[in-house]
Design a protein around this motif. Sequence first.
Motif, PDB file in Angstrom:
ATOM      1  N   TRP A 151     -10.207   3.620   5.557  1.00 33.94           N
ATOM      2  CA  TRP A 151      -9.237   3.804   6.639  1.00 33.94           C
ATOM      3  C   TRP A 151      -9.669   3.055   7.897  1.00 33.94           C
ATOM      4  O   TRP A 151      -8.831   2.585   8.668  1.00 33.94           O
ATOM      5  N   ARG A 185      -8.128  -0.297   8.081  1.00 32.79           N
ATOM      6  CA  ARG A 185      -6.662  -0.366   8.112  1.00 32.79           C
ATOM      7  C   ARG A 185      -6.150  -0.199   9.539  1.00 32.79           C
ATOM      8  O   ARG A 185      -6.653   0.626  10.305  1.00 32.79           O
ATOM      9  N   THR A 198      -1.202   3.609   9.235  1.00 37.64           N
ATOM     10  CA  THR A 198      -1.512   4.929   8.670  1.00 37.64           C
ATOM     11  C   THR A 198      -0.273   5.436   7.942  1.00 37.64           C
ATOM     12  O   THR A 198       0.475   6.285   8.458  1.00 37.64           O
ATOM     13  N   ARG A 230       2.311   8.971   3.434  1.00 34.99           N
ATOM     14  CA  ARG A 230       1.976   9.473   2.098  1.00 34.99           C
ATOM     15  C   ARG A 230       0.486   9.295   1.779  1.00 34.99           C
ATOM     16  O   ARG A 230      -0.164  10.215   1.280  1.00 34.99           O
ATOM     17  N   ASP A 231      -0.048   8.122   2.088  1.00 31.98           N
ATOM     18  CA  ASP A 231      -1.467   7.879   1.836  1.00 31.98           C
ATOM     19  C   ASP A 231      -2.336   8.807   2.690  1.00 31.98           C
ATOM     20  O   ASP A 231      -3.357   9.329   2.228  1.00 31.98           O
ATOM     21  N   ARG A 243      -2.274  12.382   1.224  1.00 35.19           N
ATOM     22  CA  ARG A 243      -3.079  12.510   0.008  1.00 35.19           C
ATOM     23  C   ARG A 243      -4.569  12.557   0.341  1.00 35.19           C
ATOM     24  O   ARG A 243      -5.296  13.460  -0.097  1.00 35.19           O
ATOM     25  N   ASP A 244      -5.030  11.612   1.140  1.00 35.79           N
ATOM     26  CA  ASP A 244      -6.462  11.542   1.414  1.00 35.79           C
ATOM     27  C   ASP A 244      -6.921  12.722   2.265  1.00 35.79           C
ATOM     28  O   ASP A 244      -8.042  13.223   2.098  1.00 35.79           O
ATOM     29  N   ARG A 303       9.022   9.420   5.040  1.00 38.85           N
ATOM     30  CA  ARG A 303       8.364   8.497   4.126  1.00 38.85           C
ATOM     31  C   ARG A 303       8.489   7.071   4.668  1.00 38.85           C
ATOM     32  O   ARG A 303       9.531   6.684   5.195  1.00 38.85           O
TER      33      ARG A 303
END
Length: 284
Positions: A210, A213, A216, A219-220, A223-224, A279
């Motif tokens: 992260w 990146r 942000t 969805r990712d 999950r993380d 989303r």
Amino acid sequence: MPDQLTPPPPSGPHAHAPRSLIVTFYGAYGRGFPGPVPVAELVRLLGAAGVDAPSVRSAVSRLKRRGLLLPARTGAGTAGYALSDAARQLLEDGDRRVYGARDSGGGWVLAVFSVPEPERAKRHVLRSTLAGLGFGTAAPGVWLAPARLYEEARHTLERIGCAEYVDLFRGEHLGFAATADAVARWWDLPALAGQHEAFLAEHGPVLDAWGRRADTPPRDAYRDYLLALDSWRHLPYADPGLPAALLPDGWPGVRSAAVFRALDERLRAAGERFVNGDREAPAG
């Protein structure tokens, strides 16, 4: 935010059982729903963390049988699940552990218990409950933890119906051994260090990724964050935040707490956008 139904993770990568992930979801996001969480939403949100629909429904059924989730209708009339009062109390207790300061001072709370022989089965209940709260063992029937855990210990013992067998005290350790040496007897520090190292091995690389990146995606992030929280939430119970001065040099709990805080700051709010249905647009 314990569920007192799933055991602490072993000293290896956390298994992320569906039942544990559902408890983690309710602790992080489910309490923000305006009413019961629809079953379809549970399937969608746990699916994003890699849990298939049959596993979600099976885990929900087990949590319902244990009294943590209650079946209820949403405002739209669809099937859903709400938290029981007991579950809300567990999650509120867990908030202080999961998101609170890890270091502690101010002495100790001692729990001394004696159970009559005809009710000896309650000895196991008391031992497992105190261990689950992060208490260490000073002697048979004598358990202790950082003093800030007094209130949680008190109402937990009341909730399980064992308060009449326990006396609680506040105090200091006055010798004869050095307190750091005594702490190493009262808690299994190598095992606790192993749990912190396992968290770092699983989620340290996630934080590094992260860090590379600029975006942000919700969805990712969801999950993380859910997976990191599911691993982390057991640790403040296994390791109740022992004073840093009493722990070995280079204690990995300092690093694991820093990794969790960084993931929480980076991902939690973005994950909430996914929970609320925001989303990101598909690529291309």
